[in-house]
Motif scaffolding. Structure first.
Motif, PDB file in Angstrom:
ATOM      1  N   LEU A 211       0.815  -1.210   0.000  1.00  0.00           N
ATOM      2  CA  LEU A 211       0.000   0.000   0.000  1.00  0.00           C
ATOM      3  C   LEU A 211       0.853   1.266   0.000  1.00  0.00           C
ATOM      4  O   LEU A 211       0.559   2.236  -0.701  1.00  0.00           O
ATOM      5  CB  LEU A 211      -0.937  -0.014   1.215  1.00  0.00           C
ATOM      6  CG  LEU A 211      -1.940   1.138   1.323  1.00  0.00           C
ATOM      7  CD1 LEU A 211      -2.894   1.120   0.132  1.00  0.00           C
ATOM      8  CD2 LEU A 211      -2.714   1.050   2.630  1.00  0.00           C
ATOM      9  N   PHE A 212       1.919   1.265   0.764  1.00  0.00           N
ATOM     10  CA  PHE A 212       2.722   2.482   0.935  1.00  0.00           C
ATOM     11  C   PHE A 212       3.863   2.596  -0.068  1.00  0.00           C
ATOM     12  O   PHE A 212       4.636   3.558  -0.035  1.00  0.00           O
ATOM     13  CB  PHE A 212       3.272   2.541   2.360  1.00  0.00           C
ATOM     14  CG  PHE A 212       2.200   2.592   3.416  1.00  0.00           C
ATOM     15  CD1 PHE A 212       1.876   1.458   4.156  1.00  0.00           C
ATOM     16  CD2 PHE A 212       1.495   3.754   3.632  1.00  0.00           C
ATOM     17  CE1 PHE A 212       0.885   1.495   5.118  1.00  0.00           C
ATOM     18  CE2 PHE A 212       0.496   3.807   4.593  1.00  0.00           C
ATOM     19  CZ  PHE A 212       0.181   2.671   5.344  1.00  0.00           C
ATOM     20  N   VAL A 213       4.018   1.610  -0.949  1.00  0.00           N
ATOM     21  CA  VAL A 213       5.084   1.690  -1.960  1.00  0.00           C
ATOM     22  C   VAL A 213       4.494   1.515  -3.361  1.00  0.00           C
ATOM     23  O   VAL A 213       5.209   1.197  -4.300  1.00  0.00           O
ATOM     24  CB  VAL A 213       6.184   0.633  -1.711  1.00  0.00           C
ATOM     25  CG1 VAL A 213       6.954   0.939  -0.447  1.00  0.00           C
ATOM     26  CG2 VAL A 213       5.576  -0.776  -1.645  1.00  0.00           C
ATOM     27  N   GLU A 214       3.168   1.715  -3.490  1.00  0.00           N
ATOM     28  CA  GLU A 214       2.516   1.449  -4.781  1.00  0.00           C
ATOM     29  C   GLU A 214       2.978   2.395  -5.876  1.00  0.00           C
ATOM     30  O   GLU A 214       2.866   2.073  -7.066  1.00  0.00           O
ATOM     31  CB  GLU A 214       0.997   1.531  -4.614  1.00  0.00           C
ATOM     32  CG  GLU A 214       0.500   2.857  -4.091  1.00  0.00           C
ATOM     33  CD  GLU A 214      -0.996   2.855  -3.823  1.00  0.00           C
ATOM     34  OE1 GLU A 214      -1.526   3.903  -3.444  1.00  0.00           O
ATOM     35  OE2 GLU A 214      -1.629   1.800  -4.004  1.00  0.00           O
ATOM     36  N   ASN A 215       3.538   3.564  -5.500  1.00  0.00           N
ATOM     37  CA  ASN A 215       4.051   4.499  -6.501  1.00  0.00           C
ATOM     38  C   ASN A 215       5.481   4.181  -6.918  1.00  0.00           C
ATOM     39  O   ASN A 215       6.038   4.840  -7.798  1.00  0.00           O
ATOM     40  CB  ASN A 215       3.991   5.931  -5.966  1.00  0.00           C
ATOM     41  CG  ASN A 215       2.555   6.400  -5.758  1.00  0.00           C
ATOM     42  OD1 ASN A 215       1.662   6.012  -6.505  1.00  0.00           O
ATOM     43  ND2 ASN A 215       2.355   7.215  -4.733  1.00  0.00           N
ATOM     44  N   GLU A 216       6.085   3.183  -6.259  1.00  0.00           N
ATOM     45  CA  GLU A 216       7.495   2.859  -6.523  1.00  0.00           C
ATOM     46  C   GLU A 216       7.679   1.458  -7.087  1.00  0.00           C
ATOM     47  O   GLU A 216       8.801   0.994  -7.249  1.00  0.00           O
ATOM     48  CB  GLU A 216       8.303   3.014  -5.233  1.00  0.00           C
ATOM     49  CG  GLU A 216       8.294   4.440  -4.705  1.00  0.00           C
ATOM     50  CD  GLU A 216       8.884   4.554  -3.315  1.00  0.00           C
ATOM     51  OE1 GLU A 216       9.413   5.628  -3.002  1.00  0.00           O
ATOM     52  OE2 GLU A 216       8.836   3.572  -2.548  1.00  0.00           O
TER      53      GLU A 216
END
Length: 666
Positions: A211-216
């Motif tokens: 969830l917290f690394v979905e942009n990476e």
């Protein structure tokens, strides 16, 4: 306290360590089902045992907390920092209580009242806030399935970096049986991870990890089969033959079909046999608990048996009898096997310490306002149980120092171009007859100039002396020396690291420190695997016998004594096997007046990565050595690890080669 209560206390203390482990995992991944089920089962077991053996207040506390986690399982309550903290603090008090020797004090348990009240108030608040039923779309957690995840970073990163994605993949792999394949680009950067996992965790929860690394990163999910494919040899073999080639799902279709057919047949067989198979599996892997005193007695008697066997071999060496020789050889073989088995009985995995360190990192990072990840490697490495008990506090102090002194605040790390999350890593592995423990961090490192300035200020060394980096860093183990700028609850009083080194020395171990500015610090501890029995070379110097541990010996060469006697020094460099070798002479150091031999044996040893030699008059042979402690008069002679009784009843001194070489009287 009766025997049943004692057994409950021993089991409960083990269960509390498992509970801490589960809570740490649950806090890191609140949506994960595996640690939640582990926490719930553990509390349920503690509750049942406590009520059964008369510790009702412990049972009541466990019941209230179990109810909270049952609400989490049903979806009525979310895992939060508050819930985790309430649970940890409550069971910390239970752990302290169980260390009492008096059963009446444990049963009274007045100290639990506050924790019980807090748990009940938390439960009431939850019940008043939510009384809704579970959503009808809730995914069943008990469905075992095998997934294929392809995780492709959208940013540049390496496999040994500190990006959260690396740790997320490790956490997912811990949810079941898994295999991870790393694919790299030509530049060495990560192209993608291919993760195969068999787990009861549903896909929705797997997705929540990113969830917290979905942009990476980009993650694709494929459910391969509703069963554990890792139980199929064809699946495991197929993964091993992939090499560096990317995975193609089409190649698995025949294997999946075969697996589903076998799974259906197994279910039919299990139904027909009434679960007999599963019961057999449990019975085939059983354990029994044995008193530590009994194990210690066993080791002591085996030690005496080894000495007796050596005496028998010596006594019968002059008898020309084939029958006696065969019996003594057979006895020696059985004694060797008995020795090895007995040593394994006393070994336990170092993972018993790892949970404590995870808890320490969690609590200390919160109190210091830092973000710290803890990684362990080689937690299944086994050590002597006594050594683990002795080393628990020293290693914990090293971890505490790594967080307090080493890891920077998140803002400072970000300004230095680092990840906000620092990393503390504990690595353990076996090498020869030693266990290696390495505690490292990726913090700011040790300021060597500051350490040296403190040492000069305290008069430990003069300002004009030139020291190596290793010698400067060794000052951190000196009593009273601290580089902390201010006192805190954690450090700054100059005590701790001196005790760490003292404990390691008492165990005949070694500790070295390496540090790189802005990169971090690594503390390497080397401990003997066994404290009582070792393999050694029996040597003779001027009719005095010594034992050199066999695990450090590389080779043996015999040279004329004149080649060693050219200079009247203890340490000298001579040519051995056409190579220059620094040799320490036991005769020159301890037996200067004895008659000179014609030849000398040079034992080449490797100590701390450096090859050196020990000169003795002659080598008598290899032997098993039972290490006996020496009296107070030898406490300062740390180059003597202990003594042993030989087959003829005489005494031999067991040498510690690394400390022997420190006696350099050139």
């Amino acid at each position: 306290m009766d025997s049943n209560q004692k057994r409950f206390v021993e089991d409960a203390l083990d269960l509390l360590n498992e509970l801490d482990e589960g809570l740490m995992q649950l806090e890191a991944n609140p949506n994960a089902s595996a640690p939640l089920e582990q926490v719930f089962r553990t509390m349920h077991t503690i509750k049942g045992g406590a009520n059964m053996f008369g510790f009702e207040k412990i049972g009541e506390l466990a019941h209230q907390l179990e109810t909270l986690y049952d609400l989490v399982r049903q979806g009525h309550l979310q895992v939060s920092d508050g819930l985790i903290s309430i649970t940890l603090h409550a069971f910390d008090k239970v752990r302290d209580l169980l260390k009492e020797k008096d059963a009446a004090k444990i049963a009274q348990a007045d100290d639990l009242k506050d924790h019980l009240r807090i748990a009940m108030e938390f439960l009431k608040s939850v019940e008043s806030q939510s009384s809704t039923a579970l959503d009808s779309n809730t995914v069943q957690r008990d469905e075992l399935a095998t997934f294929y995840l392809c995780i492709t970073p959208t940013i540049s990163m390496t496999e040994d970096g500190n990006h959260p994605l690396v740790f997320i993949i490790q956490d997912i792999a811990a949810l079941g049986t898994a295999k991870t394949r790393l694919m790299k680009k030509a530049s060495g950067e990560v192209a993608c991870w291919e993760l195969f996992i068999s787990t009861t965790t549903p896909q929705a929860e797997l997705e929540s990890y990113f969830l917290f690394v979905e942009n990476e990163c980009h993650v694709s999910y494929t459910k391969l089969a509703a069963c554990d494919l890792f139980e199929q040899p064809e699946f495991v073999q197929h993964l091993e033959t992939l090499g560096d080639d990317p995975f193609e799902i089409a190649t698995l279709e025949p294997i999946i079909a075969l697996s589903l057919e076998r799974s259906k047949k197994q279910d039919d067989d299990d139904d027909a046999e009434g679960g007999v198979v599963s019961r057999k599996r449990v019975l085939n892997d059983t354990y029994i608990k044995v008193s530590k005193r009994k194990i210690d007695d066993l080791l002591n008697w085996i030690s005496e048996l080894i000495i007796l066997q050596a005496q028998l071999t010596t006594a019968t060496s002059g008898i020309q009898s084939t029958d006696i020789r065969e019996v003594t050889e057979q006895l020696e073989m059985i004694t060797n096997r008995l020795r090895d088995t007995s040593l394994e009985i006393g070994l336990v995995p170092i993972e018993t310490l790892v949970t404590k360190f995870k808890r320490l990192v969690r609590d200390l990072s919160k109190s210091l306002g830092k973000k710290v990840n803890f990684i362990s490697e080689g937690a299944d490495t086994e050590m002597d149980k006594d050594v683990i008990e002795v080393m628990g506090e020293p290693i914990m102090h090293i971890v505490r120092n790594a967080i307090d002194h080493g890891i920077e605040k998140p803002a400072d790390r970000k300004a230095a171009g680092k990840s906000e999350h620092g990393t503390v890593k504990l690595k353990a592995y076996n090498s020869s007859s030693y266990v290696h423990i390495v505690v490292s961090d990726d913090g700011k490192g040790i300021d060597k100039d500051r350490v040296l300035a403190k040492a000069i200020d305290k008069g430990l060394v003069s300002a004009d002396v030139s020291l190596t980096e290793e010698e400067i860093l060794d000052f951190i183990f000196h009593p009273g020396l601290s580089t902390a700028s201010q006192l805190s609850e954690v450090s700054g009083r100059g005590v701790g690291m001196d005790v760490v080194k003292q404990k390691i020395n008492e165990l005949r171990g070694y500790v070295t420190v390496k540090s790189t500015p802005t990169k971090g610090t690594s503390i390497h501890i080397k401990l003997p695997l066994s404290r009582s029995i070792i393999e050694g070379l029996l040597v003779n110097v001027a009719e005095t016998r010594y034992v050199v541990p066999l695990n450090v010996v590389d080779r043996i060469d015999r040279i004329p004594y004149e080649a060693l006697d050219r200079e009247n020094t203890v340490n000298k460099t001579i040519v051995v096997n056409e190579q220059p070798l620094s040799v320490f002479s036991l005769r020159k150091e301890f037996h200067k007046t004895a008659a000179l031999p014609k030849t000398t044996d040079i034992i080449s040893v490797t100590v701390n990565g450096v090859k050196k030699g020990i000169a003795v008059d002659r080598i008598e042979g290899k032997m098993q050595t039972v290490l006996k402690p020496l009296g107070d008069a030898y406490q300062q002679q740390d180059f003597i690890a202990g003594s042993t009784i030989l087959g003829d009843g005489s005494l031999a001194l067991v040498l510690d080669p690394s400390r022997l070489f420190l006696l350099s009287h050139n």
